[in-house]
Design a protein around this motif. Structure first.
Motif, mmCIF file in Angstrom:
data_model
loop_
_atom_site.group_PDB
_atom_site.id
_atom_site.type_symbol
_atom_site.label_atom_id
_atom_site.label_comp_id
_atom_site.label_asym_id
_atom_site.label_seq_id
_atom_site.Cartn_x
_atom_site.Cartn_y
_atom_site.Cartn_z
ATOM 1 N N ASP A 1 0.821 -1.214 0.000
ATOM 2 C CA ASP A 1 0.000 0.000 0.000
ATOM 3 C C ASP A 1 0.852 1.259 0.000
ATOM 4 N N PHE A 2 2.035 1.179 0.582
ATOM 5 C CA PHE A 2 2.908 2.350 0.656
ATOM 6 C C PHE A 2 3.393 2.796 -0.727
ATOM 7 N N ASN A 3 3.315 1.892 -1.713
ATOM 8 C CA ASN A 3 3.708 2.260 -3.074
ATOM 9 C C ASN A 3 2.621 3.057 -3.793
ATOM 10 N N GLU B 1 -0.519 3.235 6.597
ATOM 11 C CA GLU B 1 -0.106 2.780 7.927
ATOM 12 C C GLU B 1 -1.224 2.062 8.681
ATOM 13 N N PRO B 2 -2.439 2.651 8.792
ATOM 14 C CA PRO B 2 -3.495 1.903 9.499
ATOM 15 C C PRO B 2 -3.918 0.629 8.762
ATOM 16 N N GLU C 1 -3.688 -5.425 8.922
ATOM 17 C CA GLU C 1 -3.247 -6.697 8.344
ATOM 18 C C GLU C 1 -2.287 -7.435 9.274
ATOM 19 N N GLN C 2 -1.435 -6.694 9.951
ATOM 20 C CA GLN C 2 -0.532 -7.337 10.899
ATOM 21 C C GLN C 2 -1.307 -7.928 12.078
ATOM 22 N N VAL D 1 -11.347 -7.899 10.058
ATOM 23 C CA VAL D 1 -11.857 -6.558 9.776
ATOM 24 C C VAL D 1 -13.110 -6.734 8.928
ATOM 25 N N VAL D 2 -14.250 -6.230 9.386
ATOM 26 C CA VAL D 2 -15.507 -6.439 8.679
ATOM 27 C C VAL D 2 -16.188 -5.105 8.420
ATOM 28 N N SER D 3 -16.411 -4.796 7.141
ATOM 29 C CA SER D 3 -17.146 -3.603 6.702
ATOM 30 C C SER D 3 -16.600 -2.330 7.347
ATOM 31 N N LYS D 4 -15.301 -2.230 7.413
ATOM 32 C CA LYS D 4 -14.671 -1.030 7.960
ATOM 33 C C LYS D 4 -14.609 0.036 6.874
#
Length: 396
Positions: free
Chosen positions: A182-184, A192-193, A198-199, A208-211
């Motif tokens: 994502d940083f690319n 970052e978030p 993911e970590q 993570v659901v419907s964030k």
């Protein structure tokens, strides 16, 4: 001599009872002998196979290639690598075999035939075909989906993305995204978030659901997505990465923002001009109203039900107001009217009301929306003006 006979018997038994189909061909591809396993698979006796070309037992579409392959082998140019052939049994069943061959040479070293052992790969071919089909369907599903689908390794690097995700990231092909993070593509405000989420998944925490996430881009753009992410499990059940699906909700978020802005402006107008708004549901017979409306009728709460509304109207005006509203609903025309209301303390106030009828797709009236505002001072001034005008007209 006895030992030789015993050795021949042992070799014959090994040939006949071998678990793999086995046959020998002469230089012309004619079956010289075949073992019991092969005859059982084809549903014919070994004696029925002898003196017939091997391609008689192969499906028609592969027979010409079978002939050509035997000729190449006899000429010493045949491929040593295993080949696959589809055999058809007497009852019509088809099986795919991987054939491993060795040339037969005479005492002078001349090629006189070929020995073949076969491995049944029918089930493996079926599973491979099903897997290829499933992969094709999955790829089609991914690439036809307007949502963004992606898989990542434990370090947050993209491994697979669908076509929509590649387009979002300004890549002409999904393969161009592999190995990047994502940083690319995004600024740190989003990357970052997203990486932290993911970590957390890699560590076995909740999915993570419907964030709803704001994506910030290097060119200053801001987009919004609704994201669901889950851990990706390997064959041993361990977490080997993450995968997710994100849906673009930028349009919805902008509409919500515009609606909030519109509501704020309406509320400001209501407070500044003293407007009371209302929305009457004709089927349910109940109305929603702004905080200001009950105050115009002398009520202290934030709700004005139909009984309070009709009961607050001056008795001399009540029937006319009811008739005018019913007539407006019937003909679908806007309505403007003035009437008096009596507050609980007995004081009389004048209101000016404007409304219009809302119809459904079949042009049936379903709602009436309107605004009311106080014109008591105006009504009193008009009455004073009327009295003054009348006095002037009557004076000598």
């Amino acid at each position: 001599e006895k030992a030789l006979r015993e050795s021949e018997e042992a070799m014959r038994a090994l040939f006949e009872d071998a678990p793999l189909p086995y046959h020998e061909l002469d230089r012309n591809g004619i079956v010289v002998r075949a073992n019991r396993t092969m005859s059982d698979i084809l549903g014919v006796k070994a004696s029925e196979m002898v003196d017939r070309p091997i391609w008689d037992f192969i499906v028609p579409e592969e027979r010409e290639e079978s002939r050509a392959n035997v000729a190449r082998q006899m000429a010493g140019t045949g491929l040593a690598a295993p080949i696959e052939r589809t055999f058809r049994s007497r009852n019509g069943a088809e099986s795919v075999f991987q054939i491993h061959t060795r040339l037969i040479n005479d005492a002078a070293g001349n090629v006189v035939g070929v020995r073949s052992a076969m491995i049944d790969v029918t089930e493996a071919k079926r599973l491979s075909a099903n897997l290829t089909k499933e992969r094709g369907l999955l790829r089609a599903l991914m690439d036809q989906s307007p949502d963004y689908i992606y898989f990542k390794d434990t370090e947050g690097r993209f491994t697979i993305v669908n076509a929509a995700m590649a387009r979002l990231l300004k890549c002409s092909d999904p393969s161009q995204v592999a190995g990047k993070t994502d940083f690319n593509f995004f600024t740190a405000e989003h990357a970052e978030p997203a990486y932290a989420d993911e970590q957390a998944l890699v560590q076995g925490r909740l999915a993570v659901v419907s964030k709803e996430e704001k994506e910030t881009w290097a060119d200053g753009r801001e987009t919004w997505v609704s994201t669901t992410k889950l851990p990706l499990l390997g064959e041993a059940g361990n977490i080997v990465g993450t995968f997710g699906i994100s849906r673009d909700i930028t349009g919805r978020r902008r509409m919500e923002h515009a609606l909030r802005e519109s509501e704020n402006r309406l509320k400001l107008a209501e407070e500044t001009l003293g407007l009371g708004t209302w929305d009457l549901d004709l089927a349910k017979g109940c109305a929603q109203c702004s905080e200001k409306l009950p105050q115009l009728y002398g009520r202290s709460g934030t709700v004005l039900d139909s009984a309070d509304w009709l009961g607050s109207i001056h008795p001399d005006d009540r029937r006319t107001v009811r008739i005018d509203l019913d007539e407006s609903v019937r003909n679908g025309r806007p309505l403007t009217r003035r009437f008096r209301v009596v507050w609980p303390d007995g004081t009389v106030h004048w209101l000016h009301s404007m409304s219009r009828v809302i119809c459904d797709a079949e042009k049936r009236p379903v709602r009436v929306v309107g605004i009311d505002f106080d014109i008591t001072d105006l009504a009193h001034n008009e009455e004073r003006l009327r009295i003054l005008s009348s006095a002037v007209e009557q004076s000598p």
